[in-house]
Motif scaffolding. Structure first.
Motif, PDB file in Angstrom:
ATOM      1  N   UNK A 160      19.805 -38.260 -32.587  1.00 13.41           N
ATOM      2  CA  UNK A 160      20.815 -38.702 -31.627  1.00 13.41           C
ATOM      3  C   UNK A 160      22.120 -37.926 -31.796  1.00 13.41           C
ATOM      4  N   UNK A 161      22.516 -37.664 -33.039  1.00 12.84           N
ATOM      5  CA  UNK A 161      23.739 -36.908 -33.289  1.00 12.84           C
ATOM      6  C   UNK A 161      23.620 -35.482 -32.757  1.00 12.84           C
ATOM      7  N   UNK A 162      22.446 -34.885 -32.902  1.00 13.74           N
ATOM      8  CA  UNK A 162      22.230 -33.531 -32.382  1.00 13.74           C
ATOM      9  C   UNK A 162      22.349 -33.492 -30.864  1.00 13.74           C
ATOM     10  N   UNK A 163      21.972 -34.596 -30.214  1.00 11.29           N
ATOM     11  CA  UNK A 163      22.032 -34.653 -28.752  1.00 11.29           C
ATOM     12  C   UNK A 163      23.440 -34.893 -28.245  1.00 11.29           C
ATOM     13  N   UNK A 179      20.278 -36.919 -23.558  1.00 17.91           N
ATOM     14  CA  UNK A 179      18.857 -37.253 -23.648  1.00 17.91           C
ATOM     15  C   UNK A 179      18.497 -37.481 -25.110  1.00 17.91           C
ATOM     16  N   UNK A 180      17.839 -38.597 -25.350  1.00 13.58           N
ATOM     17  CA  UNK A 180      17.520 -38.979 -26.717  1.00 13.58           C
ATOM     18  C   UNK A 180      16.071 -39.449 -26.787  1.00 13.58           C
ATOM     19  N   UNK A 181      15.384 -39.048 -27.858  1.00 13.49           N
ATOM     20  CA  UNK A 181      13.987 -39.423 -28.041  1.00 13.49           C
ATOM     21  C   UNK A 181      13.884 -40.843 -28.590  1.00 13.49           C
ATOM     22  N   UNK A 182      13.226 -41.702 -27.835  1.00 17.09           N
ATOM     23  CA  UNK A 182      12.962 -43.072 -28.289  1.00 17.09           C
ATOM     24  C   UNK A 182      11.769 -43.034 -29.234  1.00 17.09           C
ATOM     25  N   UNK A 183      11.994 -43.339 -30.515  1.00 17.58           N
ATOM     26  CA  UNK A 183      10.932 -43.218 -31.518  1.00 17.58           C
ATOM     27  C   UNK A 183       9.884 -44.321 -31.400  1.00 17.58           C
ATOM     28  N   UNK A 184      10.177 -45.367 -30.631  1.00 20.30           N
ATOM     29  CA  UNK A 184       9.196 -46.432 -30.442  1.00 20.30           C
ATOM     30  C   UNK A 184       8.208 -46.079 -29.331  1.00 20.30           C
ATOM     31  N   UNK A 185       8.742 -45.524 -28.225  1.00 18.21           N
ATOM     32  CA  UNK A 185       7.892 -45.194 -27.075  1.00 18.21           C
ATOM     33  C   UNK A 185       7.477 -43.730 -27.057  1.00 18.21           C
ATOM     34  N   UNK A 186       8.198 -42.874 -27.783  1.00 17.10           N
ATOM     35  CA  UNK A 186       7.891 -41.447 -27.789  1.00 17.10           C
ATOM     36  C   UNK A 186       8.370 -40.734 -26.538  1.00 17.10           C
ATOM     37  N   UNK A 187       9.229 -41.368 -25.748  1.00 21.81           N
ATOM     38  CA  UNK A 187       9.732 -40.776 -24.507  1.00 21.81           C
ATOM     39  C   UNK A 187      11.224 -40.479 -24.613  1.00 21.81           C
ATOM     40  N   UNK A 188      11.641 -39.496 -23.779  1.00 19.61           N
ATOM     41  CA  UNK A 188      13.057 -39.173 -23.724  1.00 19.61           C
ATOM     42  C   UNK A 188      13.799 -40.207 -22.879  1.00 19.61           C
ATOM     43  N   UNK A 189      14.928 -40.650 -23.362  1.00 16.10           N
ATOM     44  CA  UNK A 189      15.731 -41.624 -22.640  1.00 16.10           C
ATOM     45  C   UNK A 189      17.149 -41.110 -22.461  1.00 16.10           C
TER      46      UNK A 189
END
Length: 283
Positions: A160-163, A179-189
């Protein structure tokens, strides 16, 4: 209460050109300023041969190369380090402080205290956003997300910090998205961060806290003391750091269009208590 409402209306009217410009440009307008200078995680460790806990920077993003320009940063993140004991319950709290550099420039620190992710440790940690912009509401959104990801994993926080490091600061009333990767769903949010329309003088204050903590008579006396540039010292329990920082910053804002130009330390670490003996005015 009526005086307070009139005061808030006056403060909100002074920046109409800025507000009109923000509305005209729309929600994609940004300022060419980095979103934050850096974000640090400050933890506690036991000092050798002493029964005391001392704060230290356990992580910095981006990493600091060369000499650290803010060596006192850990003390301001944990001004109550000497009062914390192992096994003590950790209360999530948000507070802020201000550092004045040798050049006179101000650095704002916005802190969120959380429980350590390490199960063996009952000591708290602090996420601190360091920025040249004073905007409590803007960085509260960032701290909320960091606190949420802190419970997930260290990898989620770093991602998240990198984004967000490359994001520009939004103009008043505008927003930015990362844009941040949701580690639960594996999708970009999309994470949306909006800057309030209140204008520069109200972005880092919460006037309501001042009126919740003090009576009108006390506020009038404090207001008079600020105008007379006296030495003003406000103390509180270490459980109320959020209230303390809010009240001090609000008090400095009340004297607009005048500006407090003397020593200004919203939160003073216990280790630097000698500062109260200064012969000059301070707040």
């Amino acid at each position: 209460k009526q005086w307070y409402q009139r005061r808030v209306r006056v403060l909100k009217k002074v920046d109409r050109p800025t507000l009109a410009r923000a509305k005209k440009l729309g929600n994609t307008d940004t300022l060419d300023i980095p979103f934050f200078d850096r974000i640090v995680i400050v933890a506690l460790k036991r000092q050798e041969n002493k029964d005391e806990l001392v704060p230290f920077v356990s992580y910095s993003f981006p990493k600091v190369t060369g000499k650290d320009t803010s060596p006192f940063l850990p003390l301001f993140c944990f001004p109550d380090a000497k009062r914390i004991t192992e096994g003590q319950s950790v209360l999530t709290s948000t507070y802020s402080f201000v550092l004045t550099e040798v050049t006179g420039d101000k650095l704002y620190g916005y802190c969120r205290r959380v429980r350590s992710r390490v199960k063996e440790s009952a000591l708290p940690q602090v996420y601190c956003v360091v920025s040249k912009l004073g905007s409590l509401e803007l960085y509260n959104v960032l701290l909320d997300k960091l606190a949420e990801l802190h419970a997930v994993s260290e990898v989620a926080v770093h991602g998240f910090l990198s984004a967000t490091i490359s994001l520009p600061i939004p103009a008043p009333g505008c927003r930015v998205r990362a844009k941040h990767l949701n580690h639960k769903t594996g999708r970009l949010e999309d994470v949306e961060i909006e800057r309030p329309l209140d204008g520069a003088r109200l972005e880092h204050v919460e006037l309501n806290k001042l009126f919740q903590w003090f009576t009108i008579k006390q506020i009038t006396e404090l207001f008079s003391s600020v105008l007379h540039e006296r030495r003003i010292l406000i103390s509180c329990s270490h459980h109320h750091l959020a209230k303390l920082s809010s009240c001090v910053s609000s008090l400095a804002t009340l004297i607009y269009p005048l500006k407090w130009e003397c020593i200004y330390i919203p939160i003073l670490p216990r280790q630097m208590i000698e500062a109260v003996t200064a012969p000059t005015p301070y707040l």
